[in-house]
Write a protein that holds these residues in place. Structure first.
Motif, PDB file in Angstrom:
ATOM      1  N   PHE A  59     -75.979-127.679 -37.140  1.00 26.23           N
ATOM      2  CA  PHE A  59     -77.361-128.080 -36.919  1.00 26.23           C
ATOM      3  C   PHE A  59     -77.488-128.517 -35.484  1.00 26.23           C
ATOM      4  O   PHE A  59     -76.625-129.240 -34.984  1.00 26.23           O
ATOM      5  CB  PHE A  59     -77.730-129.266 -37.810  1.00 26.23           C
ATOM      6  CG  PHE A  59     -77.986-128.879 -39.232  1.00 26.23           C
ATOM      7  CD1 PHE A  59     -79.197-128.344 -39.601  1.00 26.23           C
ATOM      8  CD2 PHE A  59     -77.007-129.061 -40.201  1.00 26.23           C
ATOM      9  CE1 PHE A  59     -79.430-127.989 -40.913  1.00 26.23           C
ATOM     10  CE2 PHE A  59     -77.242-128.705 -41.509  1.00 26.23           C
ATOM     11  CZ  PHE A  59     -78.461-128.166 -41.868  1.00 26.23           C
ATOM     12  N   LEU A  70     -74.303-130.593 -34.755  1.00 26.52           N
ATOM     13  CA  LEU A  70     -73.704-131.264 -35.889  1.00 26.52           C
ATOM     14  C   LEU A  70     -73.067-130.168 -36.734  1.00 26.52           C
ATOM     15  O   LEU A  70     -73.767-129.334 -37.292  1.00 26.52           O
ATOM     16  CB  LEU A  70     -74.814-131.966 -36.661  1.00 26.52           C
ATOM     17  CG  LEU A  70     -74.424-132.803 -37.852  1.00 26.52           C
ATOM     18  CD1 LEU A  70     -74.004-134.177 -37.367  1.00 26.52           C
ATOM     19  CD2 LEU A  70     -75.602-132.940 -38.794  1.00 26.52           C
ATOM     20  N   VAL A 113     -71.547-128.809 -39.917  1.00 33.52           N
ATOM     21  CA  VAL A 113     -71.470-129.201 -41.317  1.00 33.52           C
ATOM     22  C   VAL A 113     -70.538-128.303 -42.119  1.00 33.52           C
ATOM     23  O   VAL A 113     -70.002-128.717 -43.142  1.00 33.52           O
ATOM     24  CB  VAL A 113     -72.857-129.253 -41.981  1.00 33.52           C
ATOM     25  CG1 VAL A 113     -73.608-130.491 -41.542  1.00 33.52           C
ATOM     26  CG2 VAL A 113     -73.659-128.017 -41.689  1.00 33.52           C
ATOM     27  N   SER A 164     -67.081-131.830 -53.707  1.00 28.39           N
ATOM     28  CA  SER A 164     -67.918-132.951 -54.097  1.00 28.39           C
ATOM     29  C   SER A 164     -69.254-132.840 -53.365  1.00 28.39           C
ATOM     30  O   SER A 164     -69.430-132.017 -52.477  1.00 28.39           O
ATOM     31  CB  SER A 164     -67.223-134.275 -53.804  1.00 28.39           C
ATOM     32  OG  SER A 164     -66.852-134.312 -52.466  1.00 28.39           O
ATOM     33  N   SER A 165     -70.162-133.696 -53.772  1.00 28.83           N
ATOM     34  CA  SER A 165     -71.507-133.601 -53.234  1.00 28.83           C
ATOM     35  C   SER A 165     -71.504-133.919 -51.740  1.00 28.83           C
ATOM     36  O   SER A 165     -70.784-134.803 -51.282  1.00 28.83           O
ATOM     37  CB  SER A 165     -72.398-134.533 -54.051  1.00 28.83           C
ATOM     38  OG  SER A 165     -73.191-135.301 -53.227  1.00 28.83           O
ATOM     39  N   GLY A 166     -72.272-133.148 -50.987  1.00 25.25           N
ATOM     40  CA  GLY A 166     -72.333-133.330 -49.541  1.00 25.25           C
ATOM     41  C   GLY A 166     -71.279-132.560 -48.784  1.00 25.25           C
ATOM     42  O   GLY A 166     -71.157-132.696 -47.564  1.00 25.25           O
ATOM     43  N   SER A 167     -70.478-131.745 -49.489  1.00 29.09           N
ATOM     44  CA  SER A 167     -69.420-131.022 -48.785  1.00 29.09           C
ATOM     45  C   SER A 167     -69.929-129.718 -48.174  1.00 29.09           C
ATOM     46  O   SER A 167     -69.191-129.031 -47.497  1.00 29.09           O
ATOM     47  CB  SER A 167     -68.245-130.752 -49.733  1.00 29.09           C
ATOM     48  OG  SER A 167     -68.670-130.052 -50.871  1.00 29.09           O
ATOM     49  N   GLY A 168     -71.183-129.365 -48.405  1.00 24.73           N
ATOM     50  CA  GLY A 168     -71.757-128.183 -47.754  1.00 24.73           C
ATOM     51  C   GLY A 168     -71.913-126.988 -48.676  1.00 24.73           C
ATOM     52  O   GLY A 168     -72.110-125.871 -48.204  1.00 24.73           O
ATOM     53  N   LYS A 169     -71.847-127.202 -49.974  1.00 21.22           N
ATOM     54  CA  LYS A 169     -71.898-126.085 -50.914  1.00 21.22           C
ATOM     55  C   LYS A 169     -73.257-125.383 -50.897  1.00 21.22           C
ATOM     56  O   LYS A 169     -73.326-124.164 -50.856  1.00 21.22           O
ATOM     57  CB  LYS A 169     -71.595-126.579 -52.336  1.00 21.22           C
ATOM     58  CG  LYS A 169     -70.252-127.276 -52.481  1.00 21.22           C
ATOM     59  CD  LYS A 169     -69.951-127.629 -53.919  1.00 21.22           C
ATOM     60  CE  LYS A 169     -70.960-128.581 -54.558  1.00 21.22           C
ATOM     61  NZ  LYS A 169     -71.023-129.918 -53.927  1.00 21.22           N
ATOM     62  N   SER A 170     -74.318-126.176 -50.931  1.00 23.26           N
ATOM     63  CA  SER A 170     -75.642-125.550 -50.937  1.00 23.26           C
ATOM     64  C   SER A 170     -75.890-124.804 -49.628  1.00 23.26           C
ATOM     65  O   SER A 170     -76.519-123.743 -49.620  1.00 23.26           O
ATOM     66  CB  SER A 170     -76.728-126.607 -51.135  1.00 23.26           C
ATOM     67  OG  SER A 170     -76.655-127.129 -52.432  1.00 23.26           O
ATOM     68  N   LEU A 171     -75.405-125.369 -48.539  1.00 23.32           N
ATOM     69  CA  LEU A 171     -75.592-124.684 -47.261  1.00 23.32           C
ATOM     70  C   LEU A 171     -74.906-123.324 -47.264  1.00 23.32           C
ATOM     71  O   LEU A 171     -75.420-122.357 -46.709  1.00 23.32           O
ATOM     72  CB  LEU A 171     -75.046-125.537 -46.107  1.00 23.32           C
ATOM     73  CG  LEU A 171     -75.903-126.746 -45.740  1.00 23.32           C
ATOM     74  CD1 LEU A 171     -75.224-127.566 -44.660  1.00 23.32           C
ATOM     75  CD2 LEU A 171     -77.278-126.293 -45.282  1.00 23.32           C
ATOM     76  N   PRO A 224     -82.316-123.553 -42.475  1.00 23.06           N
ATOM     77  CA  PRO A 224     -83.412-124.010 -41.628  1.00 23.06           C
ATOM     78  C   PRO A 224     -83.282-123.446 -40.206  1.00 23.06           C
ATOM     79  O   PRO A 224     -82.202-123.031 -39.793  1.00 23.06           O
ATOM     80  CB  PRO A 224     -83.266-125.532 -41.630  1.00 23.06           C
ATOM     81  CG  PRO A 224     -82.071-125.864 -42.408  1.00 23.06           C
ATOM     82  CD  PRO A 224     -81.518-124.642 -43.029  1.00 23.06           C
ATOM     83  N   TYR A 229     -68.152-138.058 -43.566  1.00 22.21           N
ATOM     84  CA  TYR A 229     -69.558-137.701 -43.498  1.00 22.21           C
ATOM     85  C   TYR A 229     -69.714-136.432 -42.674  1.00 22.21           C
ATOM     86  O   TYR A 229     -69.056-136.249 -41.667  1.00 22.21           O
ATOM     87  CB  TYR A 229     -70.325-138.855 -42.861  1.00 22.21           C
ATOM     88  CG  TYR A 229     -71.798-138.610 -42.819  1.00 22.21           C
ATOM     89  CD1 TYR A 229     -72.540-138.624 -43.993  1.00 22.21           C
ATOM     90  CD2 TYR A 229     -72.431-138.342 -41.618  1.00 22.21           C
ATOM     91  CE1 TYR A 229     -73.881-138.379 -43.966  1.00 22.21           C
ATOM     92  CE2 TYR A 229     -73.788-138.093 -41.580  1.00 22.21           C
ATOM     93  CZ  TYR A 229     -74.507-138.111 -42.753  1.00 22.21           C
ATOM     94  OH  TYR A 229     -75.847-137.856 -42.725  1.00 22.21           O
ATOM     95  N   ALA A 230     -70.598-135.531 -43.138  1.00 23.11           N
ATOM     96  CA  ALA A 230     -70.824-134.272 -42.416  1.00 23.11           C
ATOM     97  C   ALA A 230     -71.163-134.577 -40.970  1.00 23.11           C
ATOM     98  O   ALA A 230     -71.982-135.430 -40.688  1.00 23.11           O
ATOM     99  CB  ALA A 230     -71.960-133.500 -43.066  1.00 23.11           C
TER     100      ALA A 230
HETATM  101  N1  ADP Z   1     -81.458-129.946 -42.616  1.00 16.36           N
HETATM  102  C1  ADP Z   1     -80.303-130.634 -42.426  1.00 16.36           C
HETATM  103  N2  ADP Z   1     -80.092-131.310 -41.275  1.00 16.36           N
HETATM  104  C2  ADP Z   1     -78.945-131.992 -41.071  1.00 16.36           C
HETATM  105  N3  ADP Z   1     -77.941-132.068 -41.957  1.00 16.36           N
HETATM  106  C3  ADP Z   1     -78.083-131.424 -43.141  1.00 16.36           C
HETATM  107  C4  ADP Z   1     -79.268-130.669 -43.440  1.00 16.36           C
HETATM  108  N4  ADP Z   1     -79.124-130.128 -44.672  1.00 16.36           N
HETATM  109  C5  ADP Z   1     -77.906-130.528 -45.128  1.00 16.36           C
HETATM  110  N5  ADP Z   1     -77.280-131.300 -44.200  1.00 16.36           N
HETATM  111  C6  ADP Z   1     -75.958-131.905 -44.336  1.00 16.36           C
HETATM  112  O1  ADP Z   1     -75.022-130.921 -44.666  1.00 16.36           O
HETATM  113  C7  ADP Z   1     -74.111-131.452 -45.619  1.00 16.36           C
HETATM  114  C8  ADP Z   1     -73.938-130.463 -46.746  1.00 16.36           C
HETATM  115  O2  ADP Z   1     -75.108-130.423 -47.516  1.00 16.36           O
HETATM  116  P1  ADP Z   1     -75.160-129.583 -48.879  1.00 16.36           P
HETATM  117  O3  ADP Z   1     -74.811-128.171 -48.581  1.00 16.36           O
HETATM  118  O4  ADP Z   1     -76.493-129.826 -49.484  1.00 16.36           O
HETATM  119  O5  ADP Z   1     -74.047-130.266 -49.746  1.00 16.36           O
HETATM  120  P2  ADP Z   1     -73.686-130.015 -51.282  1.00 16.36           P
HETATM  121  O6  ADP Z   1     -74.545-128.905 -51.787  1.00 16.36           O
HETATM  122  O7  ADP Z   1     -72.239-129.667 -51.257  1.00 16.36           O
HETATM  123  O8  ADP Z   1     -73.923-131.299 -51.984  1.00 16.36           O
HETATM  124  C9  ADP Z   1     -74.649-132.778 -46.106  1.00 16.36           C
HETATM  125  O9  ADP Z   1     -73.814-133.793 -45.648  1.00 16.36           O
HETATM  126  C10 ADP Z   1     -76.006-132.888 -45.499  1.00 16.36           C
HETATM  127  O10 ADP Z   1     -76.210-134.195 -45.010  1.00 16.36           O
END
Ligand code: ADP
Ligand code: MG
Lengths: 310, 335
Positions: free
Chosen positions: A18, A30, A32, A51-58, A68, A269-270
């Motif tokens: 990001f 940043l 991630v 685990s949650s916040g590890s970047g899976k959805s991204l 984005p 933290y990411a």
């Molecule tokens: N638009 C964004 N801007 C900055 N950081 C982001 C954004 N979207 C997600 N992140 C960061 O990227 C990391 C991974 O997010 P995400 O893929 O949603 O995790 P998960 O699905 O594994 O829970 C998170 O720590 C989140 O804070």
């Protein structure tokens, strides 16, 4: 495996950053996701566990080209052997690559569920297909006339699953498809994915639930702080010794049937600058070499990112 | 199915009616205090400085009786309220006609002006706002945004003068003022004449409305574009325009209705100034004359009509909301 039968999906060395503007318009990056690799072969169901916040959805969003605009991805992604660039994603998504999104918020709150599942199609065969899917997932026909706010969490999941199954994809990317589902519905969804994969397709199942992954997946990619620390065939999870990375072993020991041992600490933290292994802070066998760059390597039919692993 | 909505709508209407009565009472009291405490002597305003100086005692007493300045204000207000409750808004002192008649005539003119400006600003602003929001940060967005920001900060009065100067004085495209051509018998005035005279004031009046509704709509569209369901629509291969018409517009409609109806009071305020500049014989102009001339019955009448109109607008917006928003519409069934 021959080249005539390429993997459904290969992701190599994916990095996602990001860019943010801090005070004084200074641009900062940043990171991630960092150096992530994972692949899905024909008829394979691959679970990405983290685990949650590890970047899976991204990861899921990258594969569908919906990151984005302030977010840049680099690395090599191939779908059926061909590079998956933005143009190709735009043509394939929703048709050959479908997403099962993470939550109800992915449904338009002001639109009835039926047309959303149908993606605005109105032809009788599509409507019949939708009705069959609702029946399979135990949704009453009336559900089609409801708005998302009238659904329970479990119903919403099943609606999202139905929407994915409406298409004829080669790859399904399911982002945490089971939380909120009853066990029987979750099993049905997994069976659905399993059958779909067995027909020569691929499934990338994104989950934080290792047990669920162990039940259905062929291969498990373990995600930690934006990177894959290990990729292992599901059979390797029969004991800690057959696993490769200390984080995977810790996850394994934390399972109820394996002693339920918690391990201290939290994932970085990411965006925290990490040198070397992201797990080093929590690793019981950490050494100086862990703070250097650690390449991913093949080991016993899997992949690992740890210089100690044997 | 809709019995719940009907029931709650009936309750809502009842509550609203009570509120409207309170608003009218408050508005009438405040307007009355303002006119009666105004430093302007209505008799002097009516006959002029010289006329007042030359007036004998007897005539002055007659004038006092006519304007009611010989009666204590509280009593005067109570007399007015007593008549008002019976549906009599009294006589306009300046127009020498029943207030109801004056308001009817002025209201028709103003309504044409305001309705035109309202509809026009609503449509244009919605389109501009959606375009700017969908193409956020593009050149188009920057043009629309800056245009709206400049307009939003420009006073209506000043805009009206500029428009009059450019279009009527220099370019001579539009008439200088009034709602009908001068020197033409009322019966001979065509609809086109009226529209021709209405166009420039209505356009000017719509400008400020356009600015604020555009900016607000743009914000809402940007919010919606950032929602997960838009991501999902894209992930399902939806192209931009189907997505905009199918999801974005659907989801900005409710806030747009609120904005549009909230702009009624703004348009009302703007119309007073615009009517003044364009010598347009509407409610706004009559209100200014009544205020300056100490015509308490007329001013009260106009204030009440205006309050009722704005109130009615809000009421309509809320009812529409209930009709459109599935969350409100289906409340009965969900529980
Ligand atoms: N638009 C964004 N801007 C900055 N950081 C982001 C954004 N979207 C997600 N992140 C960061 O990227 C990391 C991974 O997010 P995400 O893929 O949603 O995790 P998960 O699905 O594994 O829970 C998170 O720590 C989140 O804070
Ligand atoms: Mg997630």
């Amino acid at each position: 495996m021959t080249d005539r039968n390429p993997d459904i999906l290969t992701v190599e060395d994916l990095t996602i950053r990001f860019s943010r503007y801090e005070k004084g318009l200074r641009k900062t990056d940043l990171t991630v996701i960092n150096g992530l690799s994972v692949s899905v072969a024909n008829s394979e169901l691959v679970a990405v566990v983290g685990s949650s916040g590890s970047g899976k959805s991204l990861l899921a969003h990258t594969l569908l080209g919906i990151l984005p605009s302030n977010c840049g991805a680099s690395g090599a992604i191939r779908f059926l052997g061909e590079p998956l660039d933005n143009r190709r994603i735009a043509d394939l998504r929703g048709k050959r690559i479908v997403l099962v999104p993470q939550s109800v918020t992915y449904l338009d709150p002001l639109k009835k569920v039926g047309p959303q599942v149908l993606n605005d199609r109105t032809d009788p065969p599509s409507i019949r297909a939708q009705e069959k899917l609702f029946e399979y997932y135990g949704l009453s026909p009336k559900t089609a006339g409801l708005y998302p706010f009238e659904l329970s969490g479990g119903m919403a999941r099943r609606v999202l699953l139905s929407a994915a199954m409406m298409e004829t994809p080669r790859l399904i990317i399911a982002d945490e498809p089971t939380p909120g589902l009853h066990l029987s519905a979750a099993k049905k969804a997994m069976l659905n994915f399993r059958n779909f994969a067995n027909e020569g397709n691929g499934v990338l199942l994104i989950t934080h639930d290792l047990e669920l992954a162990l039940e259905t997946a062929d291969k498990i990619a373990v995600f930690y702080a934006g990177t894959t620390v290990e990729v292992a065939p599901v059979g390797d999870f029969r004991s800690a010794a057959t696993l490769r990375h200390p984080y995977t072993k810790a996850l394994w020991r934390a399972l109820p049937q394996n002693g339920f041992q918690p391990f201290p600490g939290t994932q970085p933290y990411a965006g925290d600058p990490i040198k070397g292994c992201p797990f080093a802070k929590r690793c019981p066998t950490v050494s100086d070499a862990c703070h250097l760059d650690i390449p991913q390597r093949e080991l016993r039919g899997g992949l690992v990112r740890c210089h100690q692993a044997v | 199915m809709s019995s719940f909505w009907q029931k709650s709508a009936a309750g809502y209407l009842l509550k609203s009616t009570v509120r409207l009565v309170l608003v009218i009472a408050a508005v009438s009291v405040i307007s009355f205090v303002l006119v009666s405490e105004s430093p302007i002597d209505p008799i002097k305003a009516y006959v002029g400085e010289v006329g007042l100086a030359n007036m004998n005692e007897e005539t002055y007493a007659k004038f006092q009786a006519y304007f009611g300045t010989d009666i204590p204000p509280v009593k005067r207000y109570l007399n007015w309220a007593h008549d008002f409750i019976r549906g009599d808004m009294g006589q306009s002192l300046l127009y020498r006609q029943p207030v109801t008649g004056v308001i009817k005539e002025k209201f028709a003119n103003s309504m044409a002006l305001m309705a035109l400006a309202w509809v026009f600003s609503g449509i244009v602003a919605f389109v501009l706002g959606v375009l700017a929001g969908v193409f956020k940060n593009s050149a188009l967005d920057k043009i629309i945004k800056n245009y709206a920001l400049v307009l939003a900060s420009a006073p209506t009065f000043w805009l009206a003068l500029i428009a009059l100067m450019v279009f009527s004085v220099w370019l001579r495209i539009f008439p200088i003022g009034f709602s009908v051509p001068l020197g033409v018998a009322a019966a001979d005035v065509t609809v086109w004449d009226s529209l021709y005279h209405l166009a420039l004031p209505a356009l000017t009046l719509s400008l400020t409305g356009i600015a604020s509704i555009t900016l607000h709509t743009r914000e809402k569209v940007i919010d919606v574009m950032g929602e997960d369901y838009i991501l999902y629509a894209r992930a399902r291969g939806q192209r931009l325009w189907p997505m905009v018409t199918g999801h974005v517009i659907r989801n900005v409609t409710l806030p747009a209705i609120t904005l549009q109806f909230a702009s009624i009071s703004e348009i009302f305020g703007g119309s007073v100034l615009v009517e003044q500049v364009f010598s347009f014989p509407g409610l706004g102009q009559a209100a200014v004359r009544a205020g300056i001339g100490g015509d308490a019955p007329l001013l009260l009448g106009i204030a009440i009509i205006s309050a009722a109109l704005v109130f009615g607008g809000n009421l309509l917006a809320n009812l529409l909301y209930g009709l459109i928003d599935p969350k409100i519409r289906r409340q009965g069934r969900a529980s």
